[in-house]
Design an enzyme around this catalytic site. Structure first.
Site, short mmCIF file in Angstrom:
data_model
loop_
_atom_site.label_atom_id
_atom_site.label_comp_id
_atom_site.label_asym_id
_atom_site.label_seq_id
_atom_site.Cartn_x
_atom_site.Cartn_y
_atom_site.Cartn_z
N ARG A 238 -17.86 -26.30 -25.87
CA ARG A 238 -16.92 -27.37 -26.20
C ARG A 238 -15.53 -26.76 -26.28
O ARG A 238 -15.36 -25.63 -26.79
CB ARG A 238 -17.26 -28.04 -27.53
CG ARG A 238 -18.46 -28.97 -27.47
CD ARG A 238 -18.17 -30.23 -26.63
NE ARG A 238 -19.28 -31.15 -26.59
CZ ARG A 238 -20.18 -31.21 -25.60
NH1 ARG A 238 -20.13 -30.36 -24.58
NH2 ARG A 238 -21.14 -32.11 -25.64
N GLU A 267 -9.56 -32.81 -24.07
CA GLU A 267 -9.97 -33.37 -22.77
C GLU A 267 -9.46 -34.79 -22.63
O GLU A 267 -9.52 -35.55 -23.61
CB GLU A 267 -11.50 -33.34 -22.65
CG GLU A 267 -11.97 -31.92 -22.50
CD GLU A 267 -13.48 -31.76 -22.26
OE1 GLU A 267 -14.14 -32.77 -21.95
OE2 GLU A 267 -13.96 -30.64 -22.38
N HIS A 285 -15.30 -30.30 -16.83
CA HIS A 285 -16.50 -30.56 -17.63
C HIS A 285 -17.69 -30.99 -16.76
O HIS A 285 -18.16 -32.13 -16.82
CB HIS A 285 -16.22 -31.62 -18.72
CG HIS A 285 -17.16 -31.50 -19.89
ND1 HIS A 285 -16.82 -31.80 -21.18
CD2 HIS A 285 -18.46 -31.11 -19.95
CE1 HIS A 285 -17.86 -31.60 -21.98
NE2 HIS A 285 -18.86 -31.19 -21.25
#
Ligand code: DGY
Length: 332
Positions: A238, A267, A285
């Site tokens: 993450r 993000e 991602h």
């Protein structure tokens, strides 16, 4: 059968088919984007269950609106997007999709490691702009991988799989983890060390810790200072696990050699300066993004959701604390 389901993004059809077999109404967000908070509140109101993704923030406001919802089935293994404590106090079940994306995510970590070590993105851009004038003995020199030391932070399924895949490259594997992983030690020859030692000794550092209050900025200025100048940092866990502003500074000053990133602190926005750097490889991602994996995730999330709305314990429940509180026959 009178179940009403909301699916927050389009997912592979195999998952939708599972939902449609058991539910009268399956409504899918038709926009190819994350819904705003107010849109999501409107959509979850009156539903029996919600299949959500890692980019939906499922907080107290959403749960208050979702007063009929028996379960949130997250499409992803990480579930830091869901306030699990708030769900638990409301007797709402939460599930995730572990296992099915282990290989795909470790594969992507390896892809980033190779790309960063062998400067693939940088040389691809050079080639495409027509700058290449032919082979040269000093062009794009990268780093060897075989025989080097791989440091794995987080020894869960994906970290362990990363170690397994290193065997073909004859690497020494160090790992840092709150828990001992005996399989990694006995079968893969990995050695458990403190994070400091891992950072000092590793040529490649790959992060596989979940995002929690304890792992936010797990890697920051102090940790960068311990790494070798030749170190390459990979993150497929993450984004907030790394202090990305400090990473930009470290890469710009070439205090480590390179980074390969799949996840970002805010993000979808990179921190200022990140994408100006040649010594970083960036994927948007994509850890679990293969046809096969995303299909398995869709089916798994759908099966979890069906179990939850039927008042059963789903195969991948993340808040088992709710179970003892079920009145006989189901959670509501
Ligand atoms: C996960 O499952 O947590 C991944 O980040 C999704 O790609």
């Amino acid at each position: 059968m009178n179940y009403s389901i909301f699916v927050t993004r389009s997912i592979p059809e195999a998952g939708i088919e599972v939902l449609k077999k058991s539910c009268a109404s399956v409504d899918i967000n038709q926009h190819d984007r994350v819904l705003s908070k107010s849109e999501l509140i409107e959509k979850v109101t009156g539903r029996t269950g919600v299949l959500c993704t890692i980019s939906d923030t499922i907080d107290v406001e959403i749960m208050n609106a979702a007063s009929n919802v028996k379960g949130f089935a997250n499409y992803g293994v990480g579930y830091n997007n869901i306030d699990v404590v708030a769900a638990t106090v409301r007797n709402i079940m939460v599930s995730n999709t572990p296992g099915v994306l282990t290989d795909a995510t470790a594969d992507l970590a390896w892809a980033l490691l190779f790309a960063a070590a062998r400067r693939i993105a940088e040389s691809d851009a050079y080639f495409r702009k027509g700058a290449w004038k032919g082979w040269g003995p000093m062009q794009f020199l990268g780093a060897d991988i075989t025989g080097k030391t791989l440091g794995i932070a987080g020894a869960g399924r994906i970290g362990e799989n990363m170690a397994l895949k290193s065997k073909g490259f004859g690497m020494t594997v160090l790992y840092a983890s709150r828990h001992e992983n005996t399989r990694m030690e006995q079968e893969l020859g990995a050695r458990r060390v403190a994070l400091e030692e891992l950072l000092k000794k590793s040529d490649f550092i790959s992060l596989h810790v979940p995002l929690t209050d304890k792992t936010r900025h797990y890697i920051g200025p102090r940790e960068f200072g311990l790494m070798k100048p030749s170190a390459i940092l990979i993150n497929t866990s993450r984004g907030p696990v790394i202090d990305e502003t400090a990473l930009v500074k470290t890469l710009r000053e070439k205090r480590i050699a390179a980074a390969g990133l799949d996840v970002y602190e805010d993000e979808p926005m990179p921190k200022p300066g990140l994408t100006d750097l040649a010594n970083v490889v960036c994927a948007p991602h994509l850890g679990s993004a293969t046809q096969e994996t995303r299909t398995r995730m869709a089916v798994m999330a759908a099966e979890n959701l069906i179990a939850m709305i039927q008042g059963k314990v789903p195969p991948n429940l993340v808040n088992p604390e709710v179970v003892p509180r079920f009145p006989e026959g189901g959670p509501h």
